[in-house]
Design a protein around this motif. Structure first.
Motif, PDB file in Angstrom:
ATOM      1  N   ALA A 116     -15.859 -25.277  20.042  1.00  0.00           N
ATOM      2  CA  ALA A 116     -17.003 -24.830  20.681  1.00  0.00           C
ATOM      3  C   ALA A 116     -18.453 -25.413  20.480  1.00  0.00           C
ATOM      4  O   ALA A 116     -18.637 -26.159  19.438  1.00  0.00           O
ATOM      5  N   THR A 117     -19.450 -25.096  21.225  1.00  0.00           N
ATOM      6  CA  THR A 117     -20.794 -25.450  21.058  1.00  0.00           C
ATOM      7  C   THR A 117     -21.839 -24.389  20.957  1.00  0.00           C
ATOM      8  O   THR A 117     -21.372 -23.616  21.714  1.00  0.00           O
TER       9      THR A 117
ATOM     10  N   PHE B 182     -18.519  -5.630  15.461  1.00  0.00           N
ATOM     11  CA  PHE B 182     -18.686  -6.551  16.709  1.00  0.00           C
ATOM     12  C   PHE B 182     -18.119  -7.918  16.352  1.00  0.00           C
ATOM     13  O   PHE B 182     -17.379  -8.561  16.970  1.00  0.00           O
ATOM     14  N   LEU B 183     -18.553  -8.501  15.205  1.00  0.00           N
ATOM     15  CA  LEU B 183     -18.149  -9.858  14.943  1.00  0.00           C
ATOM     16  C   LEU B 183     -16.605  -9.913  14.638  1.00  0.00           C
ATOM     17  O   LEU B 183     -15.882 -10.752  15.059  1.00  0.00           O
ATOM     18  N   THR B 184     -16.096  -8.925  13.852  1.00  0.00           N
ATOM     19  CA  THR B 184     -14.698  -8.851  13.652  1.00  0.00           C
ATOM     20  C   THR B 184     -13.840  -8.991  15.091  1.00  0.00           C
ATOM     21  O   THR B 184     -12.903  -9.715  14.999  1.00  0.00           O
ATOM     22  N   ALA B 185     -14.135  -8.137  15.854  1.00  0.00           N
ATOM     23  CA  ALA B 185     -13.429  -7.882  17.131  1.00  0.00           C
ATOM     24  C   ALA B 185     -13.717  -9.024  18.153  1.00  0.00           C
ATOM     25  O   ALA B 185     -12.713  -9.452  18.644  1.00  0.00           O
TER      26      ALA B 185
ATOM     27  N   GLY C  86     -11.017 -14.336  20.255  1.00  0.00           N
ATOM     28  CA  GLY C  86     -10.858 -15.662  20.618  1.00  0.00           C
ATOM     29  C   GLY C  86     -11.192 -15.962  21.921  1.00  0.00           C
ATOM     30  O   GLY C  86     -11.554 -15.394  22.691  1.00  0.00           O
ATOM     31  N   GLY C  87     -10.902 -17.455  22.263  1.00  0.00           N
ATOM     32  CA  GLY C  87     -11.210 -17.976  23.714  1.00  0.00           C
ATOM     33  C   GLY C  87     -13.085 -18.193  23.746  1.00  0.00           C
ATOM     34  O   GLY C  87     -13.172 -18.514  25.063  1.00  0.00           O
TER      35      GLY C  87
ATOM     36  N   PRO D 145     -19.088 -17.143  12.010  1.00  0.00           N
ATOM     37  CA  PRO D 145     -17.832 -16.434  11.868  1.00  0.00           C
ATOM     38  C   PRO D 145     -16.883 -16.215  13.212  1.00  0.00           C
ATOM     39  O   PRO D 145     -15.783 -16.205  13.308  1.00  0.00           O
ATOM     40  N   VAL D 146     -17.509 -16.465  14.471  1.00  0.00           N
ATOM     41  CA  VAL D 146     -17.137 -16.323  15.571  1.00  0.00           C
ATOM     42  C   VAL D 146     -16.338 -17.990  16.232  1.00  0.00           C
ATOM     43  O   VAL D 146     -15.298 -18.044  16.682  1.00  0.00           O
TER      44      VAL D 146
END
Length: 301
Positions: free
Chosen positions: A211-212, A130-133, A138-139, A183-184
């Protein structure tokens, strides 16, 4: 076959580390050292391996060390093992201070040994996927993490841990939260913190991507209010991190796969190595300063 010396005799060492090391096809449990002689003897007998009463002797008898001890003790053993040229399988948090984390990173870099810090949730196969995908998509401009644990109930194997009682959720489960969020959303650049009821700490993080994120953490939630929830918000909608689909032993087995691969290949680019462990400690250290000084703390770099 990579021979591991296990340091620690508590519940986590016995039920997760020793079990995973014994079952792994490319690992061998070479022996056990602990601070309590009787517990060391009992655990060593249970797994059919030698009990050691000297740290250096177990380091010498192994190719790698697996450490399941309080973080301040872990740091010293990790440095000692790295200097001796042994690979490192460590637990979160890497250390309880940034200088100690830096010592581990420096010793590991000088020795050129492989390292992995075990953040349990990162090594559940479905969570890792999940984290890789999600990172690749992005975004993402925000995230919310809620970890309301309740470890002080009768029978909980971690409730009497002195370092957990002293340092609380920030240092115990904060690393787990950061291992999912960073990681994201990317490296943390600023931290603000506020304490709440039942030993809760709330963090507001700014990330290098712009991001926050917010983290709400406690080890002392009311039993009926226990929660574990991670949500990302972005241009393409909302994504909730799935619960891990395996046991802690299975997660540690996957971590061992990665560490053994790094040792065999000579690669030193594991995403959960001691450098990431130090990055997490830096955020926790900044959060402590933010709580103490009632201000936003900027991280260097």
């Amino acid at each position: 076959m990579l021979r591991f010396g296990l340091f620690g005799t508590g519940h986590w060492a016995a039920e997760t580390h020793a079990a995973a090391l014994t079952a792994h096809p490319k690992a061998q449990l070479a022996g056990i050292w602990g601070r309590d002689h009787d517990k060391t003897e009992a655990l060593a007998q249970r797994y059919g391996v030698p009990a050691f009463d000297d740290v250096d002797a177990l380091i010498d008898a192994a190719d790698a060390v697996a450490v399941a001890l309080p973080p301040d003790i872990q740091a010293d053993i990790a440095v000692q093992a790295a200097i001796a040229g042994k690979h490192l399988l460590l637990d979160k948090p890497l250390a309880l201070s940034l200088p100690d984390a830096e010592r581990v990173v420096s010793a590991t870099a000088r020795a050129g040994v492989a390292s992995l810090v075990f953040f349990t949730n990162r090594f559940h196969a479905n969570v890792a996927g999940f984290l890789t995908a999600t990172a690749a998509a992005g975004g993402w401009y925000g995230a919310r993490a809620t970890m309301y644990a309740s470890i002080f109930e009768p029978g909980n194997p971690y409730g009497a841990s002195p370092w957990r009682r002293e340092r609380g959720a920030l240092w115990d489960i904060g690393p787990h939260a950061l291992s999912i969020i960073v990681p994201v959303l990317g490296r943390v650049t600023q931290v603000a913190a506020l304490d709440g009821p039942r030993d809760t700490v709330h963090l507001l993080l700014a990330h290098a991507t712009g991001a926050t994120s917010t983290l709400s953490l406690t080890l002392n939630a009311a039993p009926a209010a226990r929660a574990f929830d991670f949500v990302f918000y972005g241009e393409n909608g909302v994504e909730r991190v799935p619960s891990g689909d395996g046991t802690a032993v299975q997660a540690l087995s996957l971590a061992l796969d990665q560490l053994v691969e790094d040792v065999d290949s000579g690669a030193r680019n594991n995403l959960c190595d001691v450098r990431f462990g130090r990055e997490v400690v830096a955020v926790l250290d900044a959060a402590e300063a933010a709580r103490r000084q009632s201000r936003t703390v900027r991280l260097p770099g």
